[in-house]
Write a protein that holds these residues in place. Structure first.
Motif, PDB file in Angstrom:
ATOM      1  N   GLY A 235       0.711  -1.471   0.818  1.00 34.89           N
ATOM      2  CA  GLY A 235       0.284  -0.063  -0.072  1.00 34.89           C
ATOM      3  C   GLY A 235       0.913   1.121   0.084  1.00 34.89           C
ATOM      4  N   LEU A 236       2.124   1.571   0.025  1.00 39.18           N
ATOM      5  CA  LEU A 236       2.438   2.087   0.220  1.00 39.18           C
ATOM      6  C   LEU A 236       3.032   3.482  -1.202  1.00 39.18           C
ATOM      7  N   HIS A 237       2.304   2.274  -1.529  1.00 42.73           N
ATOM      8  CA  HIS A 237       2.826   2.464  -3.636  1.00 42.73           C
ATOM      9  C   HIS A 237       1.154   3.942  -4.095  1.00 42.73           C
ATOM     10  N   PHE A 238       0.166   3.520  -2.961  1.00 45.96           N
ATOM     11  CA  PHE A 238      -1.049   4.430  -3.555  1.00 45.96           C
ATOM     12  C   PHE A 238      -1.500   5.745  -3.033  1.00 45.96           C
ATOM     13  N   THR A 239      -1.488   6.589  -4.088  1.00 44.99           N
ATOM     14  CA  THR A 239      -1.539   7.955  -3.643  1.00 44.99           C
ATOM     15  C   THR A 239      -2.907   8.774  -3.930  1.00 44.99           C
ATOM     16  N   ASP A 240      -3.000   9.981  -3.991  1.00 49.82           N
ATOM     17  CA  ASP A 240      -4.677  10.431  -3.964  1.00 49.82           C
ATOM     18  C   ASP A 240      -4.588  10.429  -5.811  1.00 49.82           C
ATOM     19  N   GLU A 241      -3.892  10.556  -6.054  1.00 49.79           N
ATOM     20  CA  GLU A 241      -4.042  10.313  -8.042  1.00 49.79           C
ATOM     21  C   GLU A 241      -4.291   8.674  -7.954  1.00 49.79           C
ATOM     22  N   VAL A 242      -3.609   8.424  -7.721  1.00 45.85           N
ATOM     23  CA  VAL A 242      -4.158   6.878  -7.895  1.00 45.85           C
ATOM     24  C   VAL A 242      -5.724   6.250  -7.525  1.00 45.85           C
ATOM     25  N   PHE A 243      -6.020   6.748  -6.562  1.00 44.09           N
ATOM     26  CA  PHE A 243      -7.583   6.523  -5.789  1.00 44.09           C
ATOM     27  C   PHE A 243      -8.570   7.316  -6.919  1.00 44.09           C
ATOM     28  N   GLU A 244      -7.915   7.839  -7.399  1.00 46.14           N
ATOM     29  CA  GLU A 244      -8.939   9.387  -8.116  1.00 46.14           C
ATOM     30  C   GLU A 244      -8.812   8.675  -9.725  1.00 46.14           C
ATOM     31  N   ARG A 245      -8.256   7.720 -10.209  1.00 50.16           N
ATOM     32  CA  ARG A 245      -7.997   7.132 -11.447  1.00 50.16           C
ATOM     33  C   ARG A 245      -9.084   5.967 -10.850  1.00 50.16           C
ATOM     34  N   LEU A 246      -8.545   5.294 -10.105  1.00 54.59           N
ATOM     35  CA  LEU A 246      -9.221   4.704  -9.745  1.00 54.59           C
ATOM     36  C   LEU A 246     -11.352   3.935  -9.530  1.00 54.59           C
ATOM     37  N   ALA A 247     -11.147   5.478  -9.150  1.00 55.00           N
ATOM     38  CA  ALA A 247     -12.755   5.973  -9.026  1.00 55.00           C
ATOM     39  C   ALA A 247     -13.200   5.881 -10.346  1.00 55.00           C
ATOM     40  N   ALA A 248     -12.340   6.692 -11.236  1.00 56.92           N
ATOM     41  CA  ALA A 248     -13.265   6.721 -12.526  1.00 56.92           C
ATOM     42  C   ALA A 248     -13.411   6.018 -13.429  1.00 56.92           C
ATOM     43  N   LYS A 249     -12.859   4.161 -12.929  1.00 56.95           N
ATOM     44  CA  LYS A 249     -13.092   3.745 -13.712  1.00 56.95           C
ATOM     45  C   LYS A 249     -14.394   2.869 -12.795  1.00 56.95           C
ATOM     46  N   ASN A 250     -14.744   3.355 -11.777  1.00 54.52           N
ATOM     47  CA  ASN A 250     -15.657   2.463 -10.638  1.00 54.52           C
ATOM     48  C   ASN A 250     -14.681   1.252 -10.465  1.00 54.52           C
ATOM     49  N   ILE A 251     -13.581   1.477 -10.168  1.00 54.93           N
ATOM     50  CA  ILE A 251     -13.492   0.879  -9.260  1.00 54.93           C
ATOM     51  C   ILE A 251     -13.116   0.775  -7.829  1.00 54.93           C
ATOM     52  N   ARG A 252     -13.633   0.045  -7.301  1.00 56.22           N
ATOM     53  CA  ARG A 252     -14.186   1.181  -5.621  1.00 56.22           C
ATOM     54  C   ARG A 252     -13.427   0.023  -4.407  1.00 56.22           C
ATOM     55  N   HIS A 253     -12.874   0.570  -3.192  1.00 54.78           N
ATOM     56  CA  HIS A 253     -12.157  -0.120  -2.034  1.00 54.78           C
ATOM     57  C   HIS A 253     -12.848  -0.221  -1.233  1.00 54.78           C
ATOM     58  N   ASP A 254     -12.305  -1.058   0.076  1.00 53.99           N
ATOM     59  CA  ASP A 254     -12.678  -1.151   1.113  1.00 53.99           C
ATOM     60  C   ASP A 254     -10.564  -1.466   2.045  1.00 53.99           C
ATOM     61  N   PHE A 255     -11.682  -1.279   3.262  1.00 58.37           N
ATOM     62  CA  PHE A 255     -10.035  -1.471   4.467  1.00 58.37           C
ATOM     63  C   PHE A 255     -10.356  -2.750   5.218  1.00 58.37           C
ATOM     64  N   VAL A 256     -10.018  -3.428   5.568  1.00 57.21           N
ATOM     65  CA  VAL A 256      -9.690  -4.036   7.184  1.00 57.21           C
ATOM     66  C   VAL A 256      -8.651  -4.127   7.372  1.00 57.21           C
ATOM     67  N   THR A 257      -8.415  -4.666   9.005  1.00 50.07           N
ATOM     68  CA  THR A 257      -7.432  -4.239   9.974  1.00 50.07           C
ATOM     69  C   THR A 257      -6.470  -5.573   9.939  1.00 50.07           C
ATOM     70  N   LEU A 258      -5.259  -5.674   9.840  1.00 48.83           N
ATOM     71  CA  LEU A 258      -4.416  -6.519  10.624  1.00 48.83           C
ATOM     72  C   LEU A 258      -2.773  -6.147  11.137  1.00 48.83           C
ATOM     73  N   HIS A 259      -2.399  -6.616  11.946  1.00 49.79           N
ATOM     74  CA  HIS A 259      -1.846  -5.807  12.654  1.00 49.79           C
ATOM     75  C   HIS A 259      -0.304  -6.407  12.580  1.00 49.79           C
ATOM     76  N   VAL A 260       0.485  -5.706  11.350  1.00 50.42           N
ATOM     77  CA  VAL A 260       1.258  -6.784  11.575  1.00 50.42           C
ATOM     78  C   VAL A 260       2.103  -7.018  12.621  1.00 50.42           C
ATOM     79  N   GLY A 261       3.278  -8.053  12.788  1.00 52.07           N
ATOM     80  CA  GLY A 261       4.135  -8.489  14.108  1.00 52.07           C
ATOM     81  C   GLY A 261       5.221  -8.602  12.931  1.00 52.07           C
ATOM     82  N   ALA A 262       6.134  -8.749  14.469  1.00 49.64           N
ATOM     83  CA  ALA A 262       7.547  -8.904  13.779  1.00 49.64           C
ATOM     84  C   ALA A 262       7.442 -10.549  13.361  1.00 49.64           C
TER      85      ALA A 262
END
Length: 440
Positions: A235-262
């Motif tokens: 996810g480090l590579h995603f920017t607001d511009e990328v999210f805008e391009r995804l939305a323009a193509k009707n590509i949705r997103h959602d969030f889950v949480t996994l707390h990454v351990g050592a």
């Protein structure tokens, strides 16, 4: 027969060499317990490891694999390779400043690395909100110099306020210490104390200390839930511009949480995976996210990162458990390392499992499910929910590479060789790939 044995068995080796489709069929039906991690190795040139991120997040290169074809693009163009009405699943965990450095009166430094909260806390969020004191499982650097009964103290001045943090050893486990931490002012939360007194724990393979810029760049732009000791790096590579391009193509997103351990960096030292204990990690998923997955199961779901994939695939197996035992309690819905392979025989449809989980949550009055998963996704595992993954390039002989091989089979070798030959940057701050599961 495991892969390691197969490599030394003349008959099976012949099959591997002259009848690749048959070998892959054998591989797909083999229990991952018998896998040898040595079969999942490659020569990673240290020069290929990205020690620093690119100036622009979405300028990172993106390898795209689909139906045997490999192409090169960038994250800025990722929307071009996703069909309309795709659902992307992101992990919104936030990396905490989990490294605490204490200086002894004699001048020596002891490092405390906070791994996960003590067993008395039901989840990471509640542990992070503790005020005045907390108990955590930690790694300790210089533990031999920390005498029994000695209380370490650290003072930090932040915006004119003097914070005092103290640490003492409360107990010892086979692989870590239990550390009692207390601080003043007591009205400050543990999350705030870490932010003030701690340091971002960069991956050990970067071989450098965290710098000021890492506070921002080793977080996704959508990071929200404090609790990880490593970033969900895809996810480090995603920017607001990328999210805008995804939305323009009707590509949705959602969030889950996994707390990454050592444990994500824990090397596989066992001869076969049967002898390797997968690390367990906290996950949190809202009922609304489960409901959205139900609506997209017949379309296209793509996980952004291995942590997102492990989370949504775990949801399927939780649903299987609910169908098998409707009265199951929250504490028993944890997914263990081998659950997927032992529950497979039930043959539950994906939508049925997710619906069962959703209605079970409603019945229990749960607006989100908080539990742990220890799921191991390796060759022999068939993806239930995701049709593909966006992920970085992973270390040789790692469980993350096993996950990649579960999605693309033996093609992982050609994909990684292509990345090496075309100057892709590897690991946490490196480039990434979009891998489609051809069997879905």
């Amino acid at each position: 027969m495991g892969i390691r044995e197969a490599g030394t068995n003349e008959f099976v080796q012949k099959i591997r060499e002259i009848n690749k489709p048959l070998f892959l069929k054998i591989l797909a039906t083999m229990h991952p317990k018998h896998l040898s991690i040595t079969e999942f190795s490659y020569d990673l040139d240290p020069e290929r490891i990205a020690k620093y991120p690119l100036e622009e997040r979405d300028a990172s290169k993106l390898l795209v694999y689909k139906s045997g074809t490999v192409t090169t693009s960038t994250y800025k163009q990722v929307a071009e390779f996703l069909p309309e009405e795709t659902l992307l699943i992101f992990n919104n965990t936030k990396v905490v400043e989990a490294r605490l450095l204490f200086q002894k009166p004699t001048g020596g430094v002891i490092e405390i690395f906070c791994l996960e909260p003590g067993d008395q806390y039901k989840d990471i969020t509640s542990a992070m909100l503790q005020k005045g004191k907390a108990s955590w499982k930690c790694l300790v650097g210089g533990a031999s110099k920390w005498k029994h009964g000695m209380k370490l103290q650290k003072q930090v001045n932040e915006n004119g306020v003097n914070f005092i943090l103290e640490a003492s050893i409360a107990g010892r486990l086979p692989d870590c210490f239990i550390i009692d931490l207390s601080w003043k002012p007591e009205e400050v939360s543990f999350a705030e104390i870490l932010h003030i007194a701690g340091f971002i724990p960069l991956p050990p393979y970067l071989h450098r200390s965290a710098e000021e810029d890492d506070k921002n760049r080793y977080q996704t732009i959508y990071a929200k839930q404090d609790g990880s000791v490593a970033a969900p790096t895809a996810g480090l590579h995603f920017t607001d511009e990328v999210f805008e391009r995804l939305a323009a193509k009707n590509i949705r997103h959602d969030f889950v949480t996994l707390h990454v351990g050592a444990g994500t960096f824990k090397p596989v030292k066992a001869e076969t995976m049967d002898e390797h204990e997968m690390h367990a990690e906290f996950i949190e998923v809202a009922a609304e996210a489960v409901e959205r997955l139900i609506n997209y199961v017949d379309k296209t779901v793509v996980a952004v990162g291995t942590t997102s994939l492990r989370t949504i695939e775990s949801l399927y197996w939780m649903g299987v458990k609910v169908l098998h035992e409707p009265a199951i309690e929250v504490d028993d819905i944890v997914i263990s390392q081998w659950d997927p392979y032992e529950l497979e025989h039930f043959g539950i449809e994906v939508k049925d499992a997710l619906k069962a989980l959703f209605y079970w949550m409603i019945k229990k009055g749960l607006n989100k499910i908080i539990t742990k998963t220890q799921i191991l996704i390796a060759p022999g595992y068939q993806l239930k929910i995701a049709k593909g993954i966006i992920t970085n390039f992973h270390q040789p002989q790692s469980t993350l590479l096993l996950l990649v091989a579960a999605i693309v089979g033996e093609e992982w070798k050609r994909i990684y060789q292509y990345a090496m030959d075309n100057d892709f940057r590897f690991l946490s701050y490196g480039d990434g790939c979009l891998l489609w599961n051809d069997s879905k």
